[in-house]
Design a protein around this motif. Structure first.
Motif, PDB file in Angstrom:
ATOM      1  N   MET A 122      40.274  31.791  39.875  1.00 52.90           N
ATOM      2  CA  MET A 122      39.064  32.056  39.090  1.00 52.90           C
ATOM      3  C   MET A 122      38.058  32.862  39.888  1.00 52.90           C
ATOM      4  O   MET A 122      37.481  33.847  39.395  1.00 52.90           O
ATOM      5  CB  MET A 122      38.420  30.740  38.655  1.00 52.90           C
ATOM      6  N   GLN A 125      39.379  36.544  40.827  1.00 54.82           N
ATOM      7  CA  GLN A 125      39.430  37.436  39.674  1.00 54.82           C
ATOM      8  C   GLN A 125      38.053  37.630  39.039  1.00 54.82           C
ATOM      9  O   GLN A 125      37.787  38.666  38.428  1.00 54.82           O
ATOM     10  CB  GLN A 125      40.421  36.912  38.627  1.00 54.82           C
ATOM     11  N   TYR A 126      37.180  36.646  39.187  1.00 56.48           N
ATOM     12  CA  TYR A 126      35.807  36.785  38.690  1.00 56.48           C
ATOM     13  C   TYR A 126      35.184  38.066  39.227  1.00 56.48           C
ATOM     14  O   TYR A 126      34.608  38.869  38.471  1.00 56.48           O
ATOM     15  CB  TYR A 126      34.984  35.574  39.123  1.00 56.48           C
ATOM     16  N   ASN A 129      36.959  41.206  37.865  1.00 61.42           N
ATOM     17  CA  ASN A 129      36.561  41.489  36.483  1.00 61.42           C
ATOM     18  C   ASN A 129      35.165  42.098  36.404  1.00 61.42           C
ATOM     19  O   ASN A 129      34.856  42.850  35.473  1.00 61.42           O
ATOM     20  CB  ASN A 129      36.611  40.210  35.644  1.00 61.42           C
ATOM     21  N   PHE A 287      35.656  36.459  32.138  1.00 60.30           N
ATOM     22  CA  PHE A 287      37.044  36.666  31.715  1.00 60.30           C
ATOM     23  C   PHE A 287      37.148  37.061  30.242  1.00 60.30           C
ATOM     24  O   PHE A 287      38.244  37.298  29.744  1.00 60.30           O
ATOM     25  CB  PHE A 287      37.861  35.396  31.985  1.00 60.30           C
ATOM     26  N   HIS A 294      41.788  41.232  32.057  1.00 59.12           N
ATOM     27  CA  HIS A 294      40.747  40.297  32.473  1.00 59.12           C
ATOM     28  C   HIS A 294      41.095  38.844  32.147  1.00 59.12           C
ATOM     29  O   HIS A 294      40.322  37.935  32.428  1.00 59.12           O
ATOM     30  CB  HIS A 294      39.421  40.666  31.808  1.00 59.12           C
ATOM     31  N   THR A 295      42.259  38.618  31.563  1.00 56.66           N
ATOM     32  CA  THR A 295      42.732  37.266  31.245  1.00 56.66           C
ATOM     33  C   THR A 295      43.066  36.501  32.524  1.00 56.66           C
ATOM     34  O   THR A 295      43.580  37.079  33.490  1.00 56.66           O
ATOM     35  CB  THR A 295      43.995  37.349  30.369  1.00 56.66           C
ATOM     36  N   LEU A 296      42.794  35.197  32.545  1.00 60.92           N
ATOM     37  CA  LEU A 296      43.262  34.352  33.645  1.00 60.92           C
ATOM     38  C   LEU A 296      44.724  34.003  33.373  1.00 60.92           C
ATOM     39  O   LEU A 296      45.034  33.150  32.538  1.00 60.92           O
ATOM     40  CB  LEU A 296      42.427  33.074  33.748  1.00 60.92           C
TER      41      LEU A 296
END
Length: 425
Positions: A122, A125-126, A129, A287, A294-296
């Motif tokens: 999370m 990638q936060y 994104n 997300f 941008h999907t987890l």
């Protein structure tokens, strides 16, 4: 002749954290009740460490058992991508409001290590994104966050990780905060802040690292500074959650709230495996996008299993009952009195307690470590007396289920006193 369960086990099972060549035969447990476990010979074993810190209400609790049976008659499992169910929604609705900070979304996984993996993904990638390059992760020296590769990477390099160290990603480790080093730590954060994505920490107690305890005020100061620098805060409450440190969650002792919390262990009352990772809306909304990248991209086959969610709900109901808080306060009072007695003994050092956790080191002539020669003696001593105290090297700790009786606590204390009298020269 029919083989015992223990003998059958030795033919087919590989146990965790165990050198199988030299390990004694495992004790075969057939049932549990309250703080007691019963082996195949009918002997009782007093679970003074909550079976690896998971069991908070006692074994085979009737309320949890009843809720499990009710759910088993309705729905066992359903894929959680594109589908949902009542136990998962109800658990999130009930859990999120009682957590520290402003936790508003919940992601299900299946144990503590995977909850940490989700949290790390999370935060990394936060920033991706949001189009910012922040890749560094901070953690504490002596940390332990699990045994999967991401969780090992943010854990201290130790006997747990040694075989895998070349495969772990780089992490910057900080000293625990205190009066003597807080200014230096804040300056270190200043130097690292621009490319740091997140800081993961065990609030107030480092569990597997030896029940190392540190003060909330200094952690709060460090976290507040990280927050000002835009560093995301991951509170690993897998061990400290659900009342172990005194308050319901360790982060309740601080003013600075986390961005992400990881939970497991006591989440289901020690009944079945489950992990959750919660986060603020700010994290979640990063997300949301028309860009599918941008999907987890994370999930597990048994994500939000309905049986597990129903059990966690039942455990949470017990935890929120005022009687549970009274049980915790009683254990704290008993521990405090015993700690005062223990601190006077020449065989021990660094007696400390927080909430229902009481820990100390047995003095050994060799170096303190997880694999020192005294560890095996300590483990065998308590095993023979059917008191389940699993040492961390020469560190002994008591972390019992909240239902343990005063008489059973006396039994644990007496076993420790006996051990100290019998220590080898």
């Amino acid at each position: 002749m029919q083989k015992t369960l223990s003998e059958r086990d030795q033919a087919v099972i590989w146990h965790p954290y165990t050198q199988m060549q030299s390990a004694p035969a495992p004790v075969a447990i057939v049932r549990g009740e309250g703080a007691l476990l019963f082996d195949e010979a009918g002997n009782t074993h007093l679970d003074a460490t909550s079976s690896w810190w998971v069991n908070i209400h006692g074994h085979a609790h009737p309320h949890i058992t009843a809720r499990l049976a009710e759910q088993a008659a309705r729905l066992h499992h359903v894929i959680f991508a594109g589908y949902t169910h009542e136990p998962a929604v109800a658990l999130a609705e009930k859990l999120l409001p009682i957590l520290p900070g402003t936790q508003q979304k919940l992601f299900y996984s299946d144990n503590g290590s995977t909850a940490v993996e989700v949290a790390l993904k999370m935060t990394i990638q936060y920033w991706q994104n949001k189009g910012q390059r922040r890749t560094r992760l901070l953690a504490f020296h002596n940390a332990y966050h699990g045994d999967t590769f991401g969780a090992m990477s943010v854990s201290a390099r130790s006997v747990f990780t040694r075989a895998f160290d070349p495969y772990l990603f780089e992490v910057t480790f900080l000293d625990l905060p205190g009066a003597g080093n807080i200014d230096a730590l804040l300056a270190q954060v200043d130097q690292l802040a621009d490319d740091t994505a997140a800081f993961i920490f065990e609030p107030l107690v480092q569990g597997a690292g030896g029940m190392v305890m540190y003060e909330a005020a200094w952690l709060d100061k460090l976290l507040a500074h990280c927050r000002r620098k835009g560093i995301l805060l991951i509170a690993d409450e897998i061990m400290t959650g659900f009342g172990r440190t005194g308050p319901d969650f360790a982060m309740h002792a601080l003013q600075t709230g986390p961005d992400i919390i990881t939970l497991s262990k006591g989440l289901t009352g020690g009944t079945v495996a489950m992990g959750v990772t919660t986060c603020t809306n700010e994290i979640y909304e990063a997300f949301l996008s028309d860009n599918k990248l941008h999907t987890l991209f994370h999930g597990h086959s048994f994500t939000a299993n309905p049986l597990t969610c129903a059990i966690a709900l039942a455990s949470l109901e017990l935890f929120l009952d005022p009687g549970c808080r009274q049980q915790r306060a009683r254990i704290e009072t008993r521990h405090r009195a015993y700690a005062e007695t223990l601190a006077k003994r020449a065989e021990v050092k660094n007696v400390r307690m927080l909430g229902t956790i009481l820990a100390f080191e047995v003095i050994t002539p060799g170096q303190d470590s997880y694999i020192n020669n005294l560890a095996g003696f300590l483990a065998q001593w308590f095993k023979e007396r059917r008191v389940m105290l699993r040492p961390l090297g020469n560190t002994l700790y008591i972390l019992p289920p909240y239902c343990i009786t005063d008489g059973q606590l006396d039994q644990v204390y007496e076993a420790i006193d006996g051990l100290l009298e019998a220590l080898p020269e």
